[in-house]
Design a protein around this motif. Structure first.
Motif, PDB file in Angstrom:
ATOM      1  N   HIS A   1      47.394  37.057  41.883  1.00  0.00           N
ATOM      2  CA  HIS A   1      46.496  38.207  41.940  1.00  0.00           C
ATOM      3  C   HIS A   1      45.562  38.172  40.733  1.00  0.00           C
ATOM      4  N   LEU A   2      44.254  38.316  40.996  1.00  0.00           N
ATOM      5  CA  LEU A   2      43.253  38.335  39.927  1.00  0.00           C
ATOM      6  C   LEU A   2      42.339  39.530  40.134  1.00  0.00           C
TER       7      LEU A   2
ATOM      8  N   GLY B   1      58.201  37.435  41.680  1.00  0.00           N
ATOM      9  CA  GLY B   1      57.726  36.058  41.631  1.00  0.00           C
ATOM     10  C   GLY B   1      56.221  35.916  41.586  1.00  0.00           C
ATOM     11  N   ASP B   2      55.484  37.001  41.827  1.00  0.00           N
ATOM     12  CA  ASP B   2      54.024  36.952  41.745  1.00  0.00           C
ATOM     13  C   ASP B   2      53.563  36.994  40.293  1.00  0.00           C
ATOM     14  N   ALA B   3      52.260  36.792  40.101  1.00  0.00           N
ATOM     15  CA  ALA B   3      51.662  36.849  38.763  1.00  0.00           C
ATOM     16  C   ALA B   3      50.290  37.491  38.881  1.00  0.00           C
ATOM     17  N   LEU B   4      50.082  38.601  38.161  1.00  0.00           N
ATOM     18  CA  LEU B   4      48.854  39.389  38.253  1.00  0.00           C
ATOM     19  C   LEU B   4      48.156  39.451  36.907  1.00  0.00           C
TER      20      LEU B   4
ATOM     21  N   LEU C   1      42.368  39.112  45.589  1.00  0.00           N
ATOM     22  CA  LEU C   1      41.382  39.397  44.556  1.00  0.00           C
ATOM     23  C   LEU C   1      41.238  40.913  44.463  1.00  0.00           C
ATOM     24  N   GLY C   2      41.368  41.458  43.263  1.00  0.00           N
ATOM     25  CA  GLY C   2      41.215  42.894  43.072  1.00  0.00           C
ATOM     26  C   GLY C   2      39.884  43.209  42.433  1.00  0.00           C
ATOM     27  N   SER C   3      39.379  44.426  42.665  1.00  0.00           N
ATOM     28  CA  SER C   3      38.141  44.834  42.003  1.00  0.00           C
ATOM     29  C   SER C   3      38.127  46.335  41.809  1.00  0.00           C
ATOM     30  N   THR C   4      37.479  46.770  40.734  1.00  0.00           N
ATOM     31  CA  THR C   4      37.270  48.185  40.469  1.00  0.00           C
ATOM     32  C   THR C   4      36.219  48.316  39.374  1.00  0.00           C
TER      33      THR C   4
END
Length: 645
Positions: free
Chosen positions: A358-359, A304-307, A388-391
């Motif tokens: 998720h972004l 059900g999430d969206a990334l 919030l994701g980062s790399t």
């Protein structure tokens, strides 16, 4: 190292419902540190438990979790099992939840997003797999993917995997020579491309680039063309070129071929400082399990999430986002435009338009967006956004805090991860159960035997050392395409059985990990060593500076001196006074020895599409050495302002 506080903790009421929390409960594990330690000490238990917990399907069960009889660099995983990445990402969810969103696609031009359910996605993947087969693609063949981030790019990966072909992701902004370099050795049976796409309002004529690349590579038997841009003058070569819609409409649907766990699924090229790009070979079992595990355990991705990750298919985060999302029954978002066009609020609007939970971003992208002011991130719909994701590179404190406060409202954690194309995935990264420190990477990814070594190969704490991995993991590359010796020399030759990644890292007294840039970028000023990221962090702390690159230049007296290239904000005056302020800030913060020999202002710095600053290119231009592979640059025009004379 300065002590930093933990600024965010997972609410106790939410802990048990996370993926990590449920896994720990199922296995009777009391705390996250205990889970990390057991996952590294007992890798066979951990990876088998992950497969069962996430329900990753194996048509034939494996008889051993791993086999390292040929040595750690050549470890194989899920031995004897058969599976298919496509089955794990699509088929099972199409049965369990066919009406749930699987794909969310947006374009730079705007308009209503395109939504594809799992049921619809299965039908698409089956038909496209049939079209590939009808065009001559068989088991073990390669399929090149030269597409913008789009529904068709996702489907191309899944359809290639479905028939046992090897997917080759190619950066959508490449020129013809760079595309050709990725087609020559694997000799794909098919290249999938588009007529074009729009970037910052300008049409990029992709098909012409593809044609030139195919000619330079010696030909490709078939080219499949997606009508993406709406143009009507796309050049087509009779007998070789086929339109996507036409080929798919007449194709017979194909089920997924269950292949050996070690069967190649992707050949991902990565640029080095010298020589031709390296082709990292990835396989069905290891890549599927590791990427799905990371989406679940690092990012808490659930059904059900969206990334969406602001990326391109040619960077590892493109394929990563597909498997991390779909492998957990969540939707994957794709966006094929510039994140700051037609205005700096475009990326933030996407969150609400696509209903993202998720972004993912990069530090450089955030530095660029924050320069336009807080107002562009205000007033958007972030109600569903949980992570919030980062790399891509180490964070500087100011942009990290801006993202955490201005965008996340001190509510949304920043899950910072680091790994690489050859790694397949993540070495170190934040887990929600550990908490959050500014700019930190949390700790070792579960099942990853990460360490920090001093120059003598001994573990070190409280000081900067080399990031290494002391054991194998499922998603590690199975070598470089046709270059096994180069693979060993690049990662395994320094310490026996230990992967030396080439990054500086440190671990603080609370067990939180930090990165300090590439170890081959280290500045050595009069015998004093420092990472360029530390210098750059000081520079961008000045409100007038958007981004910076610090490079070491040979000097007869000191051996090496620092030269800073800085991009000022549009309203800043790039004069001698500002340059002096930059120098003074560096000297006051890091010490007089590191005062730069020069501060030079430029309109832009060379960056990849993933917004990583190419520091080595800056240095090469200044000293007149080989700049290495430039094919991944998004903005080659930036080189002219840096080149001397």
């Amino acid at each position: 190292m300065d002590h930093q506080p933990i600024v965010w903790r997972l609410p106790e009421a939410d802990a048990a419902s996370t993926v990590t929390g449920r896994f720990m409960t199922e296995h009777g594990i009391d705390g996250y540190e205990q889970l990390v330690n057991r996952s590294v000490a007992e890798p066979e238990w951990f990876w088998d438990a992950v497969v069962k917990f996430l329900g990753i399907p194996f048509a034939a069960p494996y008889h051993a979790v791993r086999d390292n009889s040929e040595g750690v660099p050549w470890t194989t995983w899920f031995v004897g099992g058969t599976c298919n990445l496509s089955t794990a990402c699509v088929d099972r969810w199409a049965v369990e939840n066919p009406d749930a969103n699987a794909l969310l696609a947006a374009t730079e031009a705007g308009g209503d997003p395109r939504r594809v359910t799992f049921g619809e996605l299965l039908t698409m993947v089956e038909r496209v797999a049939g079209a590939f087969a009808a065009l001559g693609v068989g088991m073990g063949d390669a399929v090149g993917c030269f597409l913008p981030m789009s529904v068709e790019a996702v489907v191309t990966l899944l359809a290639s995997a479905r028939i046992g072909a090897m997917f080759i992701p190619i950066f959508s902004g490449f020129g013809a020579d760079a595309v050709a370099a990725r087609l020559v050795d694997p000799s794909p049976a098919l290249l999938v491309t588009a007529d074009g796409y729009h970037r910052r309002g300008r049409l990029v004529e992709m098909k012409e680039t593809a044609d030139e690349a195919v000619a330079a590579a010696g030909g490709v038997p078939a080219v499949l063309v997606v009508s993406h841009s709406g143009r009507t003058d796309t050049p087509m070569t009779e007998g070789r070129d086929h339109l996507w819609d036409e080929a798919v409409s007449v194709a017979a649907p194909l089920g997924a071929k269950q292949v050996d766990s070690e069967h190649p699924v992707m050949l991902a090229y990565t640029s080095g400082t010298t020589g031709k790009p390296k082709g990292a070979v990835h396989v069905h079992g290891g890549l599927t399990v590791k990427l799905a595990q990371e989406g679940a355990f690092h990012f808490d991705v659930q059904c059900g999430d969206a990334l969406l990750w602001a990326t391109d298919m040619g960077w590892i985060m493109g394929p990563w986002s597909i498997v991390a999302a779909l492998g957990n029954g969540a939707a994957v978002g794709v966006y094929d435009g510039a994140p700051d066009h037609p205005d700096p609020g475009r990326l933030w609007r996407l969150v609400g338009e696509l209903g993202l939970t998720h972004l993912g971003v990069s530090p450089t992208l955030i530095r660029a967006l924050m320069a336009h002011g807080d107002e562009h991130a205000a007033g958007h719909d972030f109600d569903r956004l949980r992570v919030l994701g980062s790399t891509g590179e180490p964070w500087n404190p100011d942009p990290w805090w801006w993202l955490y406060r201005t965008v996340g409202g001190e509510r949304i954690p920043i899950v910072n991860i680091s790994g690489g194309t050859e790694v397949g995935a993540v070495i170190v990264g934040v887990n929600l159960h550990q908490g959050l420190k500014p700019t930190s990477l949390g700790g070792p990814s579960l099942g990853m035997a990460a360490e920090v070594y001093d120059a003598d190969g001994r573990p070190v704490r409280g000081a900067v050392g080399e990031l290494v991995i002391e054991d194998a993991w499922p998603a590690m590359t199975r070598g470089f395409w046709s270059e096994p010796d180069r693979y060993l020399a690049t990662y395994w030759d320094r310490w026996e059985g230990v992967w030396a990644h080439g990054d500086w890292a440190s671990v603080d007294e609370d067990g939180f990990w930090f990165l300090h840039g590439r170890s081959d970028d280290t500045l050595n000023i009069a015998g004093k060593r420092i990472g360029p990221a530390e210098v750059e962090s000081v520079v961008v702390s000045l409100p007038e500076i958007v981004m910076a690159a610090a490079v070491g230049i040979p000097d007869l007296v000191k051996g090496e001196v620092v030269v800073v290239y800085a991009v000022p904000r549009p309203d800043a005056e790039p004069d001698g006074e500002l340059a002096e302020r930059v120098s003074d800030r560096i000297a006051a913060t890091l010490g007089k020895a590191f005062r730069p020999a020069a501060v030079r202002f430029v309109p832009d710095l060379p960056r990849t599409r993933s917004a990583k600053i190419m520091r080595r290119v800056v240095k090469a231009l200044v000293v007149g050495s080989d700049a290495g592979d430039l094919s991944s640059l998004e903005n080659p025009e930036s080189l002219e302002a840096i080149r001397p004379g």
